[in-house]
Design a protein around this motif. Structure first.
Motif: not given
Length: 166
Positions: A37, A39, A66-69, A89, A91, A96-97, A99-100
């Motif tokens: 991870s 994060h 999600m934030a997919a960093h 995801t 949501s 989201d993933s 675009y990130s």
């Protein structure tokens, strides 16, 4: 030595990442799979990305939701190609993933496949490696020929039995 690093942010990503591993195995490409991870354990992630080149990785396939960093941060540290797999995801359906991962700043590219596109990530990694590996290139050509033959066999069956009996 593993040529491809496969890294994911969570074990929930495993079904998608396994498709990349399956393709690499089918094509005879060594890989190492890890859950990290970006994060929750940034120090572990940093060491992974920093040591990937010395481990012999030529490509990293990184999946995240999600934030997919994870893919972008791999690309910021690892000097060779990174392929990002955006995870579906609940949501936002994986947008989201996507675009990130795909919207990286200039100078930090991440090749991005479709949402949950594990198999294509494995194939893209293989194609990158095949630019300097003639034997792998021949295995990729055989893989493509096999896919073509599968489609032709399905059409032959359709022509023989008709769509109602297919």
């Amino acid at each position: 030595m593993a040529k491809v690093g496969i890294v994911m942010g969570s074990d929930s990503d495993m079904p998608v990442m396994a498709k990349a591993a399956d393709i690499l195995e089918k094509l005879g490409i060594d890989y190492e799979m890890t859950i990290i991870s970006a994060h929750r354990e940034p120090d572990v992630f940093f060491e992974y990305a920093k040591s990937a080149e010395s481990k012999g990785f030529k490509v990293i396939i990184a999946g995240a939701g999600m934030a997919a960093h994870l893919p972008g941060m791999c690309a910021a540290i690892f000097p060779m190609p990174v392929i990002g797999i955006p995870m579906h995801t609940t949501s936002l359906g994986g947008r989201d993933s996507l675009y990130s991962i795909v919207q990286m700043p200039s100078g930090i590219p991440v090749a991005t496949v479709a949402i949950n596109g594990g198999a294509n990530a494995g194939l893209l990694a293989a194609k990158i490696l095949a630019t300097s590996d003639e034997a792998l290139l021949e295995r990729l050509k055989a893989y493509s020929k096999d896919m073509k033959e599968q489609v032709q066999a399905k059409d032959a069956r359709l022509q023989e039995v008709g769509y109602k009996n297919y």
